[in-house]
Design an enzyme around this catalytic site. Structure first.
Site, PDB file in Angstrom:
ATOM      1  N   ASP A   1       0.819  -1.209   0.000  1.00  0.00           N
ATOM      2  CA  ASP A   1       0.000   0.000   0.000  1.00  0.00           C
ATOM      3  C   ASP A   1       0.855   1.262   0.000  1.00  0.00           C
ATOM      4  O   ASP A   1       1.917   1.295   0.642  1.00  0.00           O
ATOM      5  CB  ASP A   1      -0.910   0.028   1.232  1.00  0.00           C
ATOM      6  CG  ASP A   1      -2.055  -0.962   1.136  1.00  0.00           C
ATOM      7  OD1 ASP A   1      -2.295  -1.491   0.043  1.00  0.00           O
ATOM      8  OD2 ASP A   1      -2.709  -1.199   2.175  1.00  0.00           O
TER       9      ASP A   1
ATOM     10  N   TYR B   1       3.857  -8.829   8.620  1.00  0.00           N
ATOM     11  CA  TYR B   1       3.488  -7.424   8.791  1.00  0.00           C
ATOM     12  C   TYR B   1       3.356  -7.063  10.270  1.00  0.00           C
ATOM     13  O   TYR B   1       2.979  -7.905  11.092  1.00  0.00           O
ATOM     14  CB  TYR B   1       2.134  -7.134   8.134  1.00  0.00           C
ATOM     15  CG  TYR B   1       2.079  -7.308   6.643  1.00  0.00           C
ATOM     16  CD1 TYR B   1       2.363  -6.244   5.784  1.00  0.00           C
ATOM     17  CD2 TYR B   1       1.713  -8.523   6.081  1.00  0.00           C
ATOM     18  CE1 TYR B   1       2.291  -6.400   4.408  1.00  0.00           C
ATOM     19  CE2 TYR B   1       1.634  -8.687   4.706  1.00  0.00           C
ATOM     20  CZ  TYR B   1       1.928  -7.618   3.872  1.00  0.00           C
ATOM     21  OH  TYR B   1       1.856  -7.783   2.507  1.00  0.00           O
TER      22      TYR B   1
ATOM     23  N   ASP C   1      -8.402   2.154   5.807  1.00  0.00           N
ATOM     24  CA  ASP C   1      -7.198   2.606   6.490  1.00  0.00           C
ATOM     25  C   ASP C   1      -7.376   4.066   6.903  1.00  0.00           C
ATOM     26  O   ASP C   1      -8.442   4.664   6.701  1.00  0.00           O
ATOM     27  CB  ASP C   1      -5.946   2.405   5.618  1.00  0.00           C
ATOM     28  CG  ASP C   1      -5.999   3.183   4.304  1.00  0.00           C
ATOM     29  OD1 ASP C   1      -6.810   4.117   4.172  1.00  0.00           O
ATOM     30  OD2 ASP C   1      -5.206   2.849   3.393  1.00  0.00           O
TER      31      ASP C   1
ATOM     32  N   ARG D   1      -5.629  -4.539   5.771  1.00  0.00           N
ATOM     33  CA  ARG D   1      -6.684  -3.559   6.070  1.00  0.00           C
ATOM     34  C   ARG D   1      -7.992  -4.279   6.402  1.00  0.00           C
ATOM     35  O   ARG D   1      -8.659  -3.969   7.400  1.00  0.00           O
ATOM     36  CB  ARG D   1      -6.924  -2.662   4.842  1.00  0.00           C
ATOM     37  CG  ARG D   1      -5.861  -1.620   4.590  1.00  0.00           C
ATOM     38  CD  ARG D   1      -6.199  -0.826   3.345  1.00  0.00           C
ATOM     39  NE  ARG D   1      -5.928  -1.569   2.129  1.00  0.00           N
ATOM     40  CZ  ARG D   1      -6.517  -1.327   0.950  1.00  0.00           C
ATOM     41  NH1 ARG D   1      -7.461  -0.405   0.864  1.00  0.00           N
ATOM     42  NH2 ARG D   1      -6.189  -2.027  -0.124  1.00  0.00           N
TER      43      ARG D   1
END
Length: 297
Positions: A38, A66, A80, A176
């Protein structure tokens, strides 16, 4: 110049932006990334250079690690922090760490996700974000992904109603969406705050370089020293070592008899000496034969 450039992508750039910048710096068109990150996220973004671009489809299948922030109380149209708030329910009392652990366990293993509207998934020939920008609704296809590991990494922050998580997951996982679904399971609208990709396959943060370091290496003609060997890109594959006579056949893209040793992955890598020369697979129609998928001349 052939190899894998382990870039630490800064926040504020798309993965495509990074590819274009490296193309200009290295003066080559043969640059490809191994999995979109992203724009607002930072982290490990391996870039394949030269012959290594043939590895891109195989490296995108590797697991990713992550660090993310789950923010409770508000959901957004992009899922987000960059999006517009579409629902709000501020927690008067945050969930306990025990509640959070219970919910995280629910999302460990094989799960089903609905991709966010602001994503690059294609539906009827158009990207979902194109529908979203045109304020059009469309049915989104669900996808099966695997959450290999999920844990809470920081205690609940009652100030901004957030907590941190660490996720190890398969290709195609939307962090997300995971944050939004975790919030729903806790009883609140939610969105993702900060996102950092710490690992892609076997490439971790400590092996990466920033744009500033890469630019300095270009100035001093030391870029080659930053490149990882192409074999790093096939760490999840079995390897078949061949002699010089077979090497020549492989480089000509010839089919070969199946090896005596059974490969546990399909496709698998062909190694001659210390060099990755091809990726082969078992022939889908002919028993006892293997055929090339990629050959690195």
């Amino acid at each position: 110049m052939d190899g894998i450039l382990p870039l630490w992508k800064p926040a504020g750039m798309t993965s495509h932006d990074c590819v274009m910048r490296i193309r200009r710096l290295l003066q080559t068109k043969k640059v490809g990334h191994t999995g979109t990150l992203d724009p607002d996220a930072e982290g490990v973004l391996p870039l394949c250079i030269g012959k290594a671009t043939k590895l891109v489809p195989f490296m995108t299948n590797t697991s990713k690690t992550y660090l993310a922030e789950v923010i409770l109380g508000q959901s957004t149209d992009t899922e987000d922090a960059s999006g517009v708030v579409i629902e709000q329910k501020i927690p008067h009392q945050m969930p306990t760490n025990e509640n959070i652990e219970h919910v995280l366990n629910m999302f460990t293993g094989d799960i089903v996700q609905i991709p966010p509207m602001y994503s690059a998934v294609r539906v009827n020939g158009k990207r979902l974000y194109e529908y979203a920008r045109a304020q059009e609704t469309v049915e989104r296809p669900s996808r099966h992904v695997t959450i290999e590991h999920l844990e809470q990494t920081s205690p609940v922050d009652t100030g901004d109603h957030s907590f941190g998580i660490k996720v190890v997951c398969s290709k195609g996982t939307y962090i997300r969406t995971l944050c939004v679904d975790i919030g729903k399971a806790l009883g609140y609208p939610a969105h993702m705050g900060r996102l950092i990709r710490m690992e892609t396959g076997s490439i971790a943060k400590k092996a990466t370089y920033t744009f500033e370091q890469i630019e300095q290496a270009v100035k001093t003609c030391q870029v080659h020293s930053l490149l990882l060997d192409m074999r790093v890109g096939i760490g999840n594959m079995d390897q078949l070592r061949v002699d010089e006579a077979t090497r020549q056949k492989v480089l000509f893209g010839q089919k070969l008899p199946s090896p005596s040793q059974k490969m546990s992955t399909n496709p698998f890598a062909i190694i001659a000496g210390s060099e990755l020369i091809a990726i082969y697979q078992y022939h889908p129609d002919k028993d006892g034969e293997i055929k090339p998928v990629r050959v690195f001349h």
